[in-house]
Scaffold this motif. Structure first.
Motif, PDB file in Angstrom:
ATOM      1  N   TRP A  65       7.569   3.164   3.614  1.00 47.60           N
ATOM      2  CA  TRP A  65       6.231   2.559   3.583  1.00 47.60           C
ATOM      3  C   TRP A  65       5.206   3.360   4.390  1.00 47.60           C
ATOM      4  O   TRP A  65       4.038   3.390   4.023  1.00 47.60           O
ATOM      5  CB  TRP A  65       6.299   1.098   4.030  1.00 47.60           C
ATOM      6  CG  TRP A  65       6.785   0.244   2.896  1.00 47.60           C
ATOM      7  CD1 TRP A  65       8.079  -0.009   2.555  1.00 47.60           C
ATOM      8  CD2 TRP A  65       5.976  -0.399   1.895  1.00 47.60           C
ATOM      9  NE1 TRP A  65       8.134  -0.774   1.416  1.00 47.60           N
ATOM     10  CE2 TRP A  65       6.852  -1.032   0.994  1.00 47.60           C
ATOM     11  CE3 TRP A  65       4.606  -0.496   1.673  1.00 47.60           C
ATOM     12  CZ2 TRP A  65       6.393  -1.760  -0.109  1.00 47.60           C
ATOM     13  CZ3 TRP A  65       4.145  -1.216   0.586  1.00 47.60           C
ATOM     14  CH2 TRP A  65       5.032  -1.837  -0.296  1.00 47.60           C
ATOM     15  N   TYR A  66       5.638   3.996   5.462  1.00 47.45           N
ATOM     16  CA  TYR A  66       4.716   4.871   6.184  1.00 47.45           C
ATOM     17  C   TYR A  66       4.226   5.953   5.217  1.00 47.45           C
ATOM     18  O   TYR A  66       3.058   6.300   5.192  1.00 47.45           O
ATOM     19  CB  TYR A  66       5.410   5.566   7.362  1.00 47.45           C
ATOM     20  CG  TYR A  66       5.638   4.700   8.585  1.00 47.45           C
ATOM     21  CD1 TYR A  66       4.902   3.544   8.804  1.00 47.45           C
ATOM     22  CD2 TYR A  66       6.588   5.070   9.542  1.00 47.45           C
ATOM     23  CE1 TYR A  66       5.119   2.768   9.938  1.00 47.45           C
ATOM     24  CE2 TYR A  66       6.804   4.300  10.681  1.00 47.45           C
ATOM     25  CZ  TYR A  66       6.070   3.149  10.871  1.00 47.45           C
ATOM     26  OH  TYR A  66       6.288   2.392  11.987  1.00 47.45           O
ATOM     27  N   ALA A  67       5.166   6.462   4.418  1.00 50.07           N
ATOM     28  CA  ALA A  67       4.824   7.560   3.515  1.00 50.07           C
ATOM     29  C   ALA A  67       3.851   7.113   2.435  1.00 50.07           C
ATOM     30  O   ALA A  67       2.933   7.857   2.081  1.00 50.07           O
ATOM     31  CB  ALA A  67       6.095   8.134   2.889  1.00 50.07           C
ATOM     32  N   LYS A  68       4.035   5.899   1.898  1.00 55.42           N
ATOM     33  CA  LYS A  68       3.119   5.521   0.809  1.00 55.42           C
ATOM     34  C   LYS A  68       1.939   4.671   1.261  1.00 55.42           C
ATOM     35  O   LYS A  68       0.982   4.496   0.513  1.00 55.42           O
ATOM     36  CB  LYS A  68       3.890   4.858  -0.332  1.00 55.42           C
ATOM     37  CG  LYS A  68       4.546   3.537  -0.020  1.00 55.42           C
ATOM     38  CD  LYS A  68       5.223   3.006  -1.295  1.00 55.42           C
ATOM     39  CE  LYS A  68       5.994   1.747  -0.980  1.00 55.42           C
ATOM     40  NZ  LYS A  68       6.779   1.263  -2.101  1.00 55.42           N
ATOM     41  N   GLY A  69       1.983   4.135   2.455  1.00 55.92           N
ATOM     42  CA  GLY A  69       0.853   3.347   2.961  1.00 55.92           C
ATOM     43  C   GLY A  69       0.868   1.917   2.455  1.00 55.92           C
ATOM     44  O   GLY A  69       1.684   1.562   1.610  1.00 55.92           O
ATOM     45  N   PRO A  70      -0.046   1.077   2.974  1.00 53.13           N
ATOM     46  CA  PRO A  70      -0.042  -0.346   2.623  1.00 53.13           C
ATOM     47  C   PRO A  70      -0.313  -0.596   1.138  1.00 53.13           C
ATOM     48  O   PRO A  70      -0.957   0.224   0.480  1.00 53.13           O
ATOM     49  CB  PRO A  70      -1.195  -0.925   3.452  1.00 53.13           C
ATOM     50  CG  PRO A  70      -1.527   0.089   4.473  1.00 53.13           C
ATOM     51  CD  PRO A  70      -1.113   1.408   3.944  1.00 53.13           C
ATOM     52  N   GLU A  71       0.201  -1.708   0.663  1.00 54.31           N
ATOM     53  CA  GLU A  71      -0.065  -2.146  -0.718  1.00 54.31           C
ATOM     54  C   GLU A  71      -0.918  -3.402  -0.618  1.00 54.31           C
ATOM     55  O   GLU A  71      -0.507  -4.397  -0.027  1.00 54.31           O
ATOM     56  CB  GLU A  71       1.267  -2.461  -1.414  1.00 54.31           C
ATOM     57  CG  GLU A  71       1.093  -3.149  -2.754  1.00 54.31           C
ATOM     58  CD  GLU A  71       2.422  -3.282  -3.506  1.00 54.31           C
ATOM     59  OE1 GLU A  71       3.396  -2.560  -3.176  1.00 54.31           O
ATOM     60  OE2 GLU A  71       2.480  -4.126  -4.413  1.00 54.31           O
ATOM     61  N   ILE A  72      -2.114  -3.334  -1.182  1.00 54.28           N
ATOM     62  CA  ILE A  72      -3.049  -4.436  -0.982  1.00 54.28           C
ATOM     63  C   ILE A  72      -3.457  -5.084  -2.296  1.00 54.28           C
ATOM     64  O   ILE A  72      -4.058  -4.455  -3.166  1.00 54.28           O
ATOM     65  CB  ILE A  72      -4.293  -3.963  -0.192  1.00 54.28           C
ATOM     66  CG1 ILE A  72      -3.845  -3.539   1.221  1.00 54.28           C
ATOM     67  CG2 ILE A  72      -5.352  -5.068  -0.085  1.00 54.28           C
ATOM     68  CD1 ILE A  72      -4.837  -2.756   2.002  1.00 54.28           C
ATOM     69  N   GLY A  73      -3.058  -6.331  -2.443  1.00 58.06           N
ATOM     70  CA  GLY A  73      -3.572  -7.149  -3.547  1.00 58.06           C
ATOM     71  C   GLY A  73      -3.126  -6.773  -4.938  1.00 58.06           C
ATOM     72  O   GLY A  73      -3.879  -6.909  -5.892  1.00 58.06           O
ATOM     73  N   THR A  74      -1.888  -6.294  -5.122  1.00 57.92           N
ATOM     74  CA  THR A  74      -1.434  -6.011  -6.483  1.00 57.92           C
ATOM     75  C   THR A  74      -1.179  -7.326  -7.224  1.00 57.92           C
ATOM     76  O   THR A  74      -1.114  -8.393  -6.621  1.00 57.92           O
ATOM     77  CB  THR A  74      -0.157  -5.145  -6.521  1.00 57.92           C
ATOM     78  OG1 THR A  74       0.745  -5.627  -5.545  1.00 57.92           O
ATOM     79  CG2 THR A  74      -0.456  -3.694  -6.233  1.00 57.92           C
ATOM     80  N   GLY A  75      -1.036  -7.222  -8.556  1.00 59.75           N
ATOM     81  CA  GLY A  75      -0.797  -8.411  -9.376  1.00 59.75           C
ATOM     82  C   GLY A  75      -1.942  -9.403  -9.222  1.00 59.75           C
ATOM     83  O   GLY A  75      -1.715 -10.591  -9.027  1.00 59.75           O
ATOM     84  N   ASP A  76      -3.182  -8.894  -9.290  1.00 54.49           N
ATOM     85  CA  ASP A  76      -4.347  -9.761  -9.164  1.00 54.49           C
ATOM     86  C   ASP A  76      -4.297 -10.558  -7.854  1.00 54.49           C
ATOM     87  O   ASP A  76      -4.373 -11.786  -7.859  1.00 54.49           O
ATOM     88  CB  ASP A  76      -4.409 -10.701 -10.382  1.00 54.49           C
ATOM     89  CG  ASP A  76      -5.813 -11.264 -10.588  1.00 54.49           C
ATOM     90  OD1 ASP A  76      -6.745 -10.769  -9.912  1.00 54.49           O
ATOM     91  OD2 ASP A  76      -5.965 -12.192 -11.393  1.00 54.49           O
ATOM     92  N   ASN A  77      -4.157  -9.814  -6.784  1.00 58.66           N
ATOM     93  CA  ASN A  77      -4.118 -10.417  -5.437  1.00 58.66           C
ATOM     94  C   ASN A  77      -2.952 -11.384  -5.232  1.00 58.66           C
ATOM     95  O   ASN A  77      -3.092 -12.401  -4.556  1.00 58.66           O
ATOM     96  CB  ASN A  77      -5.436 -11.136  -5.118  1.00 58.66           C
ATOM     97  CG  ASN A  77      -6.534 -10.161  -4.778  1.00 58.66           C
ATOM     98  OD1 ASN A  77      -6.392  -9.347  -3.878  1.00 58.66           O
ATOM     99  ND2 ASN A  77      -7.612 -10.193  -5.537  1.00 58.66           N
ATOM    100  N   LEU A 130       0.241  -9.968  -4.325  1.00 58.06           N
ATOM    101  CA  LEU A 130       1.193  -9.354  -3.400  1.00 58.06           C
ATOM    102  C   LEU A 130       0.506  -8.325  -2.504  1.00 58.06           C
ATOM    103  O   LEU A 130      -0.155  -7.406  -2.994  1.00 58.06           O
ATOM    104  CB  LEU A 130       2.338  -8.673  -4.169  1.00 58.06           C
ATOM    105  CG  LEU A 130       3.399  -7.996  -3.298  1.00 58.06           C
ATOM    106  CD1 LEU A 130       4.147  -9.014  -2.429  1.00 58.06           C
ATOM    107  CD2 LEU A 130       4.400  -7.220  -4.150  1.00 58.06           C
ATOM    108  N   THR A 131       0.651  -8.534  -1.206  1.00 57.15           N
ATOM    109  CA  THR A 131       0.132  -7.577  -0.233  1.00 57.15           C
ATOM    110  C   THR A 131       1.212  -7.286   0.795  1.00 57.15           C
ATOM    111  O   THR A 131       1.846  -8.205   1.318  1.00 57.15           O
ATOM    112  CB  THR A 131      -1.131  -8.136   0.463  1.00 57.15           C
ATOM    113  OG1 THR A 131      -2.196  -8.180  -0.492  1.00 57.15           O
ATOM    114  CG2 THR A 131      -1.557  -7.250   1.637  1.00 57.15           C
ATOM    115  N   ILE A 132       1.435  -5.990   1.042  1.00 52.67           N
ATOM    116  CA  ILE A 132       2.394  -5.592   2.072  1.00 52.67           C
ATOM    117  C   ILE A 132       1.679  -4.612   2.982  1.00 52.67           C
ATOM    118  O   ILE A 132       1.413  -3.470   2.598  1.00 52.67           O
ATOM    119  CB  ILE A 132       3.664  -4.969   1.450  1.00 52.67           C
ATOM    120  CG1 ILE A 132       4.369  -6.007   0.556  1.00 52.67           C
ATOM    121  CG2 ILE A 132       4.610  -4.475   2.555  1.00 52.67           C
ATOM    122  CD1 ILE A 132       5.558  -5.495  -0.213  1.00 52.67           C
TER     123      ILE A 132
END
Ligand SMILES: [Zn+2]
Length: 572
Positions: free
Chosen positions: A299-311, A313-315
């Motif tokens: 996850w450090y390598a790809k960075g945060p995931e914000i609001g996928t699937g129309d908000n 899922l956020t990691i």
């Protein structure tokens, strides 16, 4: 300046000529509501219009008329109370679902009752299969059948009724487990007192032993791992079943967003599959478990995931466990436990680990959320956060690092949350359940000064995120709201509440479950208030929880749960 004015006048004109019909169109309207918006600019409203899952209008019944066209669905709230969709600020999404698939030991009132519930499960299973349960709490039992050790039961009876099935029963706090002889045999920890054998110890954990050195069946904190590593891992099919149950449980309770305090790689994969099929109806914001170093590196390598699937899922956060809980005396204290001399609880990770994660998280754009219950754990975590924040002033401007629970604080550490911008993510319901016996652990002075000090924290200038830690507590937000504003047990004791100066007001409590919870996840721009432009997530209630008599709060029912402008739950 002149040109600018002219331009904007022109665009208004254009808009009026071409766009009027188009502009005021909503696919859904709620009206005749008693709405608490949690928006200071307009705290109350009667109506709200929604288009494509977002709020496009908030105001009066008269004003909303112009948003209604032939395609608009109108829901008449008949005066019912509506708030922004409730956010569970700290829970365990998959565990909540899995708990529904396991032996439920919540509400057991004696050791006999625990044994009998396990016996029923054993009889329904084939020999050799693991029996997994959770939710027992020895402080909630009227009696424990002897032999008793350190206040906990010993495994004999449990081993008698389940000689062939290994049994693993998580404590309600999740910080300890009670297992039978078969489980210890499989894990190779049952015969440690035999002559010549070394007694196994575990860093950051404790195997409770009787006077002969034999394990009693109680494994605290990291010691649980000795047994857990032998329990077959959850597979994707089971994950999906658990996810389904978790979604149903949230919607039934008016929860539209859920902050998950710890997810691992295989679970993320299950969540994605589930979401792809359109089944993740609740918005999930998840923290990555820091123990899995491969996961964290990925996850450090790809960075945060914000609001996928129309908000949905956020990691963007990392979870660390820094100490245990008060119940099992694992919470890490500055001074000894009042009811166990020279015992200070345990740090479950080295503090250098907390610092390393904090430093890297700031670099890669993640929040850090550390579980800390005792005053020592809270202080050490603040120290580690501070060190990392000072070294990275740019990222420190808005890092929103959190301390999960922040249950017991030393007076001098309270203002540090505000000065460092650290968010306490607390669970009011824990006070209701734990305060009656927590005073045995901490004594009166520590309880009064620094335990569950919601108002002191709010007054110091921080926002408090509120949650239930489900499945440690039931997800019921009305119980949590009641605990927040009364500081009483759910039985309504004591009169006036425990340390009443620390109560949330009702508006503060609602905010801690909506807008301030959203802030704790960097989501206050899309969630947490009924405001134009935000996601159309709402909760509707059977009565006015903001005005109803205190003793009636617990009778409040969730009538309707709306996510993205879709009514996903309606009470029968
Ligand atoms: Zn938790």
């Amino acid at each position: 300046m002149k040109n600018k004015l002219l331009l904007s006048a022109l665009s208004i004109l254009l808009f009026q000529c071409t766009g009027e019909k188009e502009q005021f169109q909503a696919d859904l309207v709620f009206r005749n509501g008693n709405m608490y918006t949690v928006d200071d600019d307009r705290p109350k409203a009667e109506a709200v219009a929604i288009d494509k899952g977002r709020i496009v209008f908030v105001g009066s019944n008269v004003e909303v008329e112009k948003w209604i066209s032939e395609r608009t669905i109108i829901i008449d709230l008949e005066g019912k109370t509506m708030t922004p969709g409730l956010i569970e600020g700290h829970g365990h999404f998959l565990s909540m679902g899995r708990a529904k698939l396991e032996v439920d030991l919540n509400g057991t009132e004696s050791y006999e009752e625990l044994v009998s519930r396990v016996k029923t499960a054993v009889e329904a299973t084939t020999p050799g299969t693991w029996i997994v349960g959770r939710g027992w709490h020895q402080s909630k039992w009227d009696s424990i059948t002897a032999p008793v050790f350190n206040g906990f039961p010993t495994h004999q009876q449990l081993s008698e009724i389940s000689p062939d099935n290994p049994v693993f029963l998580s404590h309600a706090s999740g910080h300890g487990a009670f297992v039978n002889a078969k489980a210890m045999e499989i894990a190779g920890v049952n015969q440690l007192a035999k002559e010549g054998m070394a007694i196994q110890t575990v860093d950051g954990g404790e195997v409770i032993r009787d006077e002969n050195g034999n394990p009693t069946g109680i494994f605290n904190e990291n010691a649980m791992g000795l047994i857990m590593e032998h329990i077959p891992k959850s597979d994707e099919q089971k994950d999906i079943r658990a996810l389904k149950l978790a979604v149903v449980e949230c919607l039934k309770n008016g929860i539209t967003s859920f902050q998950d305090a710890g997810i691992i790689g295989s679970e993320i994969a299950s969540v994605r599959k589930f979401m792809k099929k359109g089944n993740l109806k609740v918005r999930l914001w998840a923290m990555l478990w820091s123990q899995d170093s491969t996961l964290i590196k990925e996850w450090y390598a790809k960075g945060p995931e914000i609001g996928t699937g129309d908000n949905h899922l956020t990691i963007r956060a990392i979870k660390i466990m820094a100490d245990g809980a008060l119940g099992s005396r694992g919470a890490w204290l500055l001074e000894s436990y009042t009811d166990r001399e020279n015992h200070f609880g345990v740090a479950t990770v080295p503090m250098s680990f907390v610092y390393d994660i904090s430093k890297e998280a700031l670099k890669y754009g993640f929040q850090v959320c550390t579980h800390a219950i005792g005053d020592r754990a809270n202080r050490e975590i603040l120290d580690m956060y501070e060190k990392a924040l000072v070294e990275n002033p740019e990222a420190a401007k808005d890092s929103r690092f959190r301390i999960e629970h922040a249950q017991h604080l030393s007076l001098e550490d309270i203002p540090r949350f505000a000065s460092l911008g650290v968010i306490p993510a607390m669970q009011a319901i824990h006070l209701s359940s734990d305060r009656p016996w927590a005073i045995d652990r901490l004594g009166a002075q520590r309880i009064e000064e620094g335990a569950y000090v919601w108002q002191k924290l709010l007054q110091s200038g921080v926002k408090v995120v509120n949650g239930t830690d489900v499945p440690v507590e039931p997800i019921n937000p009305m119980a949590n709201f009641y605990a927040s504003v009364t500081r009483k047990t759910l039985e309504g004791t004591p009169e006036g509440g425990y340390e009443p100066s620390q109560k949330f007001t009702r508006p503060q409590a609602l905010k801690s479950m909506t807008l301030d919870a959203a802030y704790g996840a960097f989501e206050e721009n899309i969630k947490g208030s009924i405001t134009v432009g935000k996601l159309a997530d709402f909760t509707v209630y059977s009565q006015d929880l903001m005005l109803v008599a205190e003793e009636k709060i617990l009778d409040t029912k969730v009538e309707m749960t709306v996510v993205a402008g879709e009514v996903l739950y309606e009470r029968e």
